[in-house]
Design an enzyme around this catalytic site. Sequence first.
Site, PDB file in Angstrom:
ATOM      1  NE  ARG A 276       4.300  -0.251  -5.011  1.00 14.52           N
ATOM      2  CZ  ARG A 276       3.228   0.452  -4.625  1.00 14.52           C
ATOM      3  NH1 ARG A 276       2.690   0.218  -3.456  1.00 14.52           N
ATOM      4  NH2 ARG A 276       2.678   1.334  -5.433  1.00 14.52           N
ATOM      5  NE  ARG A 390       6.497   6.312  -3.014  1.00 11.66           N
ATOM      6  CZ  ARG A 390       5.286   5.801  -3.211  1.00 11.66           C
ATOM      7  NH1 ARG A 390       4.233   6.608  -3.293  1.00 11.66           N
ATOM      8  NH2 ARG A 390       5.119   4.509  -3.328  1.00 11.66           N
TER       9      ARG A 390
END
Length: 424
Positions: A276, A390
């Site tokens: 994040r 990711r």
Amino acid sequence: MLDPALLRKDLANTATRLARRGFVLEADRIAALEEERRRVQTETQELQAQRNARSKAMGAARAAGEDIEPLRAGLSALGDRLKDLQESLSGIQAELREISLGVPNLTHESVPVGTSEDDNREERRWGEPRRFDFEPLDHVDLGTRLAGVDFELAGKLAGSRFVTLSGSIARLHRALTQFMLELHTREHGYTEMYVPYLVSPETLTGTGQLPKFREEQFHIEKQDYYLIPTAEVPLTALAQDRILEAHELPQRYVAHTPCFRSEAGSYGKDVRGMLRQHQFDKVELVHVVRPQDSYRTLEELTGHAEKVLQLLGLPYRVVTLCTGDIGFGAAKTYDLEVWLPGQQRYREISSCSNCEDFQARRLKARWRNPELGRPELVHTLNGSGVAVGRALIAVIENYQRADGSIDVPEVLQDAMEREVIDRA
RNA sequence: GGAGAGGUGGCUGAGUGGCCGAAAGCGGCGGUCUUGAAAACCGUUGACCCGCAAGGGUCCGGGGGUUCGAAUCCCCCCCUCUCCGCCA
């Protein structure tokens, strides 16, 4: 934005449907405003018709050389009254619009009802999570050992939730991006786009991030620009204010861009690692389609994102987001969750949504439906294909070896010019 | 940053106070002609809102003003283009 007719003619039912996703509609307020709007608008239009007719008569009278002073006096008073009414009308309309802009989309009937991510419905799994004969590390430890991932360095430059990548890891990041772009343009028929990373508040309103999610955006104060939180924003807005011909549909776009998110309200969540970040890269897919095609397209789009993970050999599952977890503008969303050995769980790596006409209405994105004979709103869809940062994490963690080195997935070996990463 | 020009319908482009939602051309659609097509000719062709409908209203980059009445006059803003300077 929902069809305004729903708030006018089917208010109670609409409120019920919105309640399913946990949204409380101010039905009473809307009903009152609507009633007033109708009253004021009717009167305004009547007076406008009068003014138009009498002004025209006055022009004729003047041309005929008649005395127009009596007419003028009456019209002057009418003008004042009209001005008041118009002000009142635009005030009411502005308030209705403000409310409408904050109402989320209605969900598709196939969306499971629920209140949190625990109620999401798993649709399928692909691949087997790998069994390690050693204790797998997460990408932070692996990246640090390889000296290719550095949060402290980025912290010095910009603060928390930033990262620097270096050497082979930076190259792996680039190879992943390139791989996805090539796949989608060559195999899946997308048109590659390069787009602005800064957009106007109008554009962000069109795609649904504003006015409700202002806190989550990075804003340039000096010039009223916003950093894009996803390429969905500029790509979808390509259809803004357009009436596309039937033969121009479907439109499918792919773009690689950085994405910027303030992550306000996620303090303490995913603080470790680069899951994040305030800035991350994404390859985004956007479709603009005829309404009748949008649900078939959602399946296709999801398949395109899945293909990325399949070719990379990353195990994942597909879930349908429930009414309590789905995004503001989406009618239906599939999330792709990739297996992360470092966390021993599936984590979101792609989100594919059909927004139906929700964004199209805000954007005034239409097409000429030959059967209707008039412009009709298009449907818009977007999906990550996939989040690059990711994907990088997933590759590092899934392809790790006991000594801390990383096997390079086969499809990336040419671009990487090696089969193993053992140092940055 | 300096100087100038301009923003009108899908496009080009007329229109400087009422007869303008807006000429004309192109494009689109329908038709005539043709074995078929092209050409030619004829017709047609903006978007949005309210309303069951009839009908009414709004829109000439955006906002404000003048006026009985604004595409047209005034003010502010935005954008585009040309030239000069600077510059990736």
